[in-house]
Design an enzyme around this catalytic site. Structure first.
Site: not given
Length: 427
Positions: A85, A164, A171, A186, A190
């Site tokens: 990620h 999320d 947000r 967050s 996931k």
């Protein structure tokens, strides 16, 4: 589950207190169910941004978000699972080459990705420029493709950490995106919910990243590595420079083309360097002893790419979209490029139609910026330094304005280039 008054949870954090696990479980669950009002959660998010969270609070918040939905089971895939990620940057097309490369080395990479917002590009938007490719896969299709090919790039199911999805949107409109506890929860909720056994994080630092300083990026990296360990996911974070765009292309189809260059054995040196570095970290976590550079040179990664794209309905041989309008920006003086700021390039690509201001906005597949001159390179007055791609010529003025001052050209030789890889945080 114990019930609380939302205002009591808000004031506890507003006054610098530590929320209990019971309070966190309740507020995340109640907000997801629509029982806590948007304005109340907005107030709580701002209190968290201003006062921070203790590690135990962040862990509890992450666990509550995971429990808000399903958790995928990838144990039957038949290969070690590892994902990557990125925290988001400009020109960051690394996943497009990295996922098939690591799959070609023997791992299974369940890359559940998102769409872009603002100046940072989204992997799904880039992949969507491929004719016929589809982002949505059922859990059965996802696990089957991982077993056969080892590579998946697709959208996350709405059932995966739905808390999320709701919190992210809030947000974004309440000025609380930069909260390290919320960014950490967050991302990790996931990734943990998707069922991967191990994870490598590319934490961007600099002008084109959410984390502008190395200190903040290190804090984020350590927090996420600790969250992974707490949930049984082996996690490594690599801090990488995002003061300059990655590669020469920022946009959608233009980034796919650059990733294909890498898979074919070419591509910009920085994209190749980061792809191989992240692949090495992923393979180490997965327990696979392969040299990713040799696999890339063999063509095996390109084979995995074609198989992955085809499995998701795409045509890997189809030409990529071309823009209706191309404009060239030229150098104003002779000299050496000493700076190419990432943020203006990302904003210019967004202005041209490559990104979106709101989640529901469409994007142009062919829109983007090509950086024809990079730090360390000599240019002469009148030489092309940017190429602007768009289907809507009326966007060109705004993109040109964003790029004003992005490129610094000085007489003489360039200073030493910044290192791309700044640090590594391991669990």
């Amino acid at each position: 589950m114990t019930s609380f008054a939302a205002v009591d949870v808000i004031t506890a954090k507003r006054d610098g207190g530590t929320l209990t696990t019971a309070q966190i479980d309740w507020v995340v669950g109640a907000y997801t169910a629509g029982e806590v009002a948007e304005e109340q959660m907005s107030a709580l998010l701002m209190a968290i941004l201003l006062n921070g969270m203790a590690p135990a609070e962040i862990a509890a918040w992450t666990a509550a978000m995971i429990r808000s939905g399903v958790r995928l089971d990838l144990s039957g895939v038949g290969r070690p699972t590892v994902d990557k990620h990125s925290t988001g940057g400009v020109g960051d097309k690394v996943s497009l080459a990295l996922v098939p490369l690591v799959a070609a080395c023997g791992a299974a990479v369940p890359q559940l990705s998102g769409r872009g917002l603002g100046h940072t590009g989204g992997t799904l938007d880039k992949m969507a420029s491929i004719r016929g490719w589809r982002a949505d896969l059922s859990p059965e299709a996802l696990t089957g493709q991982l077993s056969r090919i080892g590579a998946v790039i697709c959208a996350a199911s709405p059932d995966l950490a739905p808390a999320d999805r709701k919190l992210y949107a809030l947000r974004d409109v309440t000025g609380t995106v930069e909260s390290v506890p919320m960014i950490s929860a967050s991302i990790m909720s996931k990734k943990i919910a998707e069922g991967t056994a191990s994870l490598v994080l590319d934490v961007k630092v600099g002008d084109g990243a959410f984390m502008k300083t190395r200190e903040r990026a290190t804090e984020l990296a350590r927090t996420m590595v600790e969250l992974g360990a707490a949930h049984g996911v082996r996690t490594t974070a690599v801090l990488t420079d995002m003061s300059t765009p990655l590669g020469r292309a920022a946009g959608n189809a233009v980034e796919v083309a650059e990733a294909l260059d890498v898979l074919a054995g070419g591509g910009p040196a920085d994209v190749v360097e980061l792809t191989l570095a992240l692949a090495s970290e992923m393979l180490a976590l997965a327990g696979i002893d392969r040299d990713p550079a040799r696999v890339l040179a063999s063509g095996g990664a390109m084979d995995s790419w074609r198989a992955m794209v085809s499995a998701q309905g795409g045509d890997p041989a189809a030409p990529l979209p071309r823009p209706a309008e191309v404009e060239v920006v030229t150098a104003e003086r002779d000299g050496t490029v000493t700076e190419l700021a990432a943020l203006p390039v990302g904003l210019a690509a967004w202005r041209l139609g490559a990104g979106r201001a709101r989640k529901e906005d469409p994007v142009q597949a062919a829109a983007g910026v090509l950086c024809l001159a990079r730090p360390g390179e000599r240019v002469v007055r009148g030489q092309p330094v940017f190429e602007l791609h768009t289907d809507t010529p009326e966007r060109l003025d705004a993109a040109r304005s964003e790029l004003a001052g992005a490129l610094r050209i000085d007489p003489g030789d360039a200073a030493p280039l910044r290192p791309l890889i700044l640090d590594t945080v391991r669990g």
